[in-house]
Design a protein around this motif. Structure first.
Motif, PDB file in Angstrom:
ATOM      1  N   LYS A   1       0.830  -1.209   0.000  1.00 53.40           N
ATOM      2  CA  LYS A   1       0.000   0.000   0.000  1.00 53.40           C
ATOM      3  C   LYS A   1       0.862   1.257   0.000  1.00 53.40           C
ATOM      4  O   LYS A   1       0.542   2.238  -0.678  1.00 53.40           O
TER       5      LYS A   1
ATOM      6  N   ILE B   1       2.460   9.752 -10.269  1.00 50.23           N
ATOM      7  CA  ILE B   1       1.579   9.940 -11.422  1.00 50.23           C
ATOM      8  C   ILE B   1       0.887  11.304 -11.350  1.00 50.23           C
ATOM      9  O   ILE B   1       0.807  12.019 -12.353  1.00 50.23           O
ATOM     10  N   GLU B   2       0.428  11.688 -10.168  1.00 45.46           N
ATOM     11  CA  GLU B   2      -0.195  13.002  -9.996  1.00 45.46           C
ATOM     12  C   GLU B   2       0.784  14.119 -10.344  1.00 45.46           C
ATOM     13  O   GLU B   2       0.425  15.100 -11.003  1.00 45.46           O
TER      14      GLU B   2
ATOM     15  N   GLU C   1       2.195   1.664  -3.531  1.00 46.07           N
ATOM     16  CA  GLU C   1       1.126   2.131  -4.408  1.00 46.07           C
ATOM     17  C   GLU C   1       0.865   3.620  -4.210  1.00 46.07           C
ATOM     18  O   GLU C   1       0.671   4.350  -5.190  1.00 46.07           O
ATOM     19  N   ALA C   2       0.887   4.073  -2.964  1.00 46.01           N
ATOM     20  CA  ALA C   2       0.664   5.489  -2.677  1.00 46.01           C
ATOM     21  C   ALA C   2       1.771   6.342  -3.293  1.00 46.01           C
ATOM     22  O   ALA C   2       1.500   7.428  -3.829  1.00 46.01           O
TER      23      ALA C   2
ATOM     24  N   GLU D   1       1.123   6.551  -6.996  1.00 43.96           N
ATOM     25  CA  GLU D   1       0.025   7.485  -7.255  1.00 43.96           C
ATOM     26  C   GLU D   1       0.510   8.928  -7.159  1.00 43.96           C
ATOM     27  O   GLU D   1       0.137   9.774  -7.975  1.00 43.96           O
ATOM     28  N   HIS D   2       1.348   9.205  -6.175  1.00 42.50           N
ATOM     29  CA  HIS D   2       1.910  10.549  -6.012  1.00 42.50           C
ATOM     30  C   HIS D   2       2.749  10.921  -7.236  1.00 42.50           C
ATOM     31  O   HIS D   2       2.658  12.054  -7.747  1.00 42.50           O
TER      32      HIS D   2
ATOM     33  N   GLU E   1      -0.894  10.462 -20.631  1.00 40.85           N
ATOM     34  CA  GLU E   1      -0.952   9.096 -20.093  1.00 40.85           C
ATOM     35  C   GLU E   1       0.086   8.201 -20.788  1.00 40.85           C
ATOM     36  O   GLU E   1       0.729   7.367 -20.153  1.00 40.85           O
TER      37      GLU E   1
END
Length: 123
Positions: free
Chosen positions: A90, A100-101, A93-94, A97-98, A110
């Motif tokens: 997790k 990608i943002e 994954e976080a 995500e950070h 993309e």
């Protein structure tokens, strides 16, 4: 216990300690019930502040990796290995995500983001 501190790293020293000790526990290099070096002893060995080691041990205890018995020392906890591995997944994954943002804020498409991840995965 072999711990390597990277002083030039942007990662705080206490986080480096936490990550390395967690890895040792998950890889079963440190067994449940095994005592960790004393705060003072590890601080002296690594030539860092005892407060930094204490913060690391407190973090490990809060996350369920260790148990501190006051006056006796800090021990490796009887950990649920699968739960700990899921927790680490997790966290990773976080971080993805950070990233990608952040890439989107910089205007990457993309396809560009996928190309970067594909490049990383090739190595």
């Amino acid at each position: 216990m072999k711990i390597i501190i990277h002083l030039s790293s942007m990662v705080p020293i206490y986080e480096q300690l936490v990550d390395q000790i967690k890895t040792m526990i998950l890889n079963e290099e440190l067994k449940p019930g095994e005592i960790l070096p004393s705060v003072r002893g590890l601080a002296k060995e690594l030539k860092i502040s005892a407060l930094t080691v204490k913060k690391s041990y407190d973090t490990l205890e809060a996350e369920g990796f260790t148990i501190t018995v006051h006056g006796k020392g800090t021990y490796v906890a009887q950990a649920n290995r699968d739960a700990k591995l899921q927790e680490q997944q997790k966290e990773i994954e976080a971080e993805f995500e950070h990233a990608i943002e952040k890439a989107r804020r910089y205007g990457m498409t993309e396809e560009d983001i996928r190309a970067v991840f594909d490049l990383i995965m090739e190595e």
